[in-house]
Design a protein around this motif. Structure first.
Motif, short mmCIF file in Angstrom:
data_model
loop_
_atom_site.label_atom_id
_atom_site.label_comp_id
_atom_site.label_asym_id
_atom_site.label_seq_id
_atom_site.Cartn_x
_atom_site.Cartn_y
_atom_site.Cartn_z
N ARG A 54 0.84 -1.19 0.00
CA ARG A 54 0.00 0.00 0.00
C ARG A 54 0.88 1.25 0.00
N SER A 55 0.42 2.31 -0.64
CA SER A 55 1.08 3.61 -0.77
C SER A 55 2.35 3.56 -1.61
N GLU A 56 2.54 2.50 -2.37
CA GLU A 56 3.69 2.41 -3.27
C GLU A 56 3.31 3.06 -4.60
N VAL A 57 4.24 3.81 -5.18
CA VAL A 57 4.00 4.49 -6.45
C VAL A 57 4.50 3.59 -7.59
N VAL A 58 3.63 3.33 -8.56
CA VAL A 58 3.95 2.41 -9.65
C VAL A 58 3.54 3.03 -10.99
N ARG A 59 4.05 2.43 -12.06
CA ARG A 59 3.58 2.77 -13.41
C ARG A 59 2.59 1.72 -13.83
N ALA A 60 1.55 2.14 -14.52
CA ALA A 60 0.52 1.20 -14.97
C ALA A 60 0.01 1.63 -16.34
N VAL A 61 -0.46 0.64 -17.09
CA VAL A 61 -1.08 0.91 -18.39
C VAL A 61 -2.57 0.63 -18.27
N ILE A 62 -3.38 1.51 -18.83
CA ILE A 62 -4.83 1.39 -18.74
C ILE A 62 -5.30 0.37 -19.77
N GLY A 91 8.03 -1.79 -19.88
CA GLY A 91 6.68 -2.00 -20.37
C GLY A 91 6.17 -3.41 -20.20
N ASN A 92 6.91 -4.26 -19.48
CA ASN A 92 6.47 -5.62 -19.22
C ASN A 92 5.62 -5.66 -17.95
N PRO A 93 4.57 -6.48 -17.92
CA PRO A 93 3.72 -6.53 -16.73
C PRO A 93 4.44 -7.18 -15.55
N LYS A 94 4.18 -6.68 -14.34
CA LYS A 94 4.80 -7.26 -13.14
C LYS A 94 4.09 -8.53 -12.71
N GLY A 95 2.80 -8.62 -12.99
CA GLY A 95 2.04 -9.82 -12.66
C GLY A 95 2.23 -10.89 -13.73
N THR A 96 1.79 -12.11 -13.40
CA THR A 96 1.91 -13.22 -14.34
C THR A 96 0.58 -13.58 -14.99
N ARG A 97 -0.52 -12.97 -14.53
CA ARG A 97 -1.83 -13.21 -15.12
C ARG A 97 -2.55 -11.88 -15.32
N VAL A 98 -3.40 -11.83 -16.33
CA VAL A 98 -4.24 -10.67 -16.58
C VAL A 98 -5.68 -11.14 -16.56
N PHE A 99 -6.54 -10.43 -15.82
CA PHE A 99 -7.93 -10.82 -15.67
C PHE A 99 -8.83 -9.92 -16.51
N GLY A 100 -9.87 -10.50 -17.06
CA GLY A 100 -10.88 -9.74 -17.79
C GLY A 100 -10.48 -9.48 -19.23
N ALA A 101 -11.43 -8.96 -19.97
CA ALA A 101 -11.22 -8.65 -21.38
C ALA A 101 -10.44 -7.36 -21.52
N ARG A 107 -2.11 -3.87 -28.52
CA ARG A 107 -1.07 -4.45 -29.38
C ARG A 107 -0.37 -3.37 -30.20
N GLN A 108 -1.11 -2.34 -30.61
CA GLN A 108 -0.53 -1.26 -31.39
C GLN A 108 0.41 -0.40 -30.55
N PHE A 109 0.20 -0.39 -29.22
CA PHE A 109 1.06 0.38 -28.32
C PHE A 109 2.22 -0.45 -27.78
N ASN A 110 2.49 -1.60 -28.40
CA ASN A 110 3.61 -2.49 -28.04
C ASN A 110 3.49 -3.08 -26.63
N PHE A 111 2.27 -3.38 -26.20
CA PHE A 111 2.04 -4.11 -24.96
C PHE A 111 1.62 -5.53 -25.31
N THR A 112 2.41 -6.19 -26.17
CA THR A 112 2.04 -7.51 -26.67
C THR A 112 2.05 -8.56 -25.57
N LYS A 113 2.89 -8.40 -24.55
CA LYS A 113 2.94 -9.35 -23.44
C LYS A 113 1.62 -9.34 -22.67
N ILE A 114 1.05 -8.17 -22.46
CA ILE A 114 -0.23 -8.06 -21.77
C ILE A 114 -1.34 -8.69 -22.61
N VAL A 115 -1.30 -8.45 -23.91
CA VAL A 115 -2.31 -9.02 -24.82
C VAL A 115 -2.24 -10.53 -24.81
N SER A 116 -1.02 -11.10 -24.79
CA SER A 116 -0.89 -12.55 -24.80
C SER A 116 -1.34 -13.20 -23.49
#
Length: 122
Positions: A54-62, A91-101, A107-116
């Motif tokens: 909690r209260s940690e500052v992070v970068r995130a992609v919407i 730009g790589n995700p810190k988590g190993t799973r992504v939930f939801g659609a 993919r056009q913004f080069n977040f292919t790892k999140i898409v996969s």
């Protein structure tokens, strides 16, 4: 349309439960962020015994917004919540799973790892 002070849900298993946007990466006076934009967020709620606290500052992609996303072919996509995925400096995700659609535009913004990792791509 995500702006500073907006609370977002978490779309991955990084250990956070809720974020609050504090800055939009890009131009210095950018007011709103949309799908695929990188934000600076603070973790408002976190799961115990996980790397992110909690209260940690992070970068995130919407990855999801309640505001409609209009495509060139006329299709409009709208989600039920605002959600983001924590990323590192490369730009790589810190988590190993992504939930939801998530939207295909990531993919056009080069977040292919999140898409996969996502179970459904709209």
């Amino acid at each position: 349309m995500i702006q500073p002070q907006t609370h977002l849900n978490v779309a991955d298993n990084s250990g956070a439960r809720e974020y609050m946007c504090i800055r939009i990466i890009g131009a210095s006076n950018r007011r709103y962020a949309h799908i695929g934009d990188v934000i600076v967020a603070v973790i408002k709620d976190a799961v115990p015994n996980m790397p992110l606290e909690r209260s940690e500052v992070v970068r995130a992609v919407i990855v999801r917004t309640c505001k409609e996303l209009k495509r060139d072919n006329g299709m409009i996509i709208r989600y039920d919540d605002n959600a983001a995925v924590v990323i590192d400096q490369e730009g790589n995700p810190k988590g190993t799973r992504v939930f939801g659609a998530i939207a295909r535009e990531l993919r056009q913004f080069n977040f292919t790892k999140i898409v996969s990792l996502a179970p459904e791509v709209l």
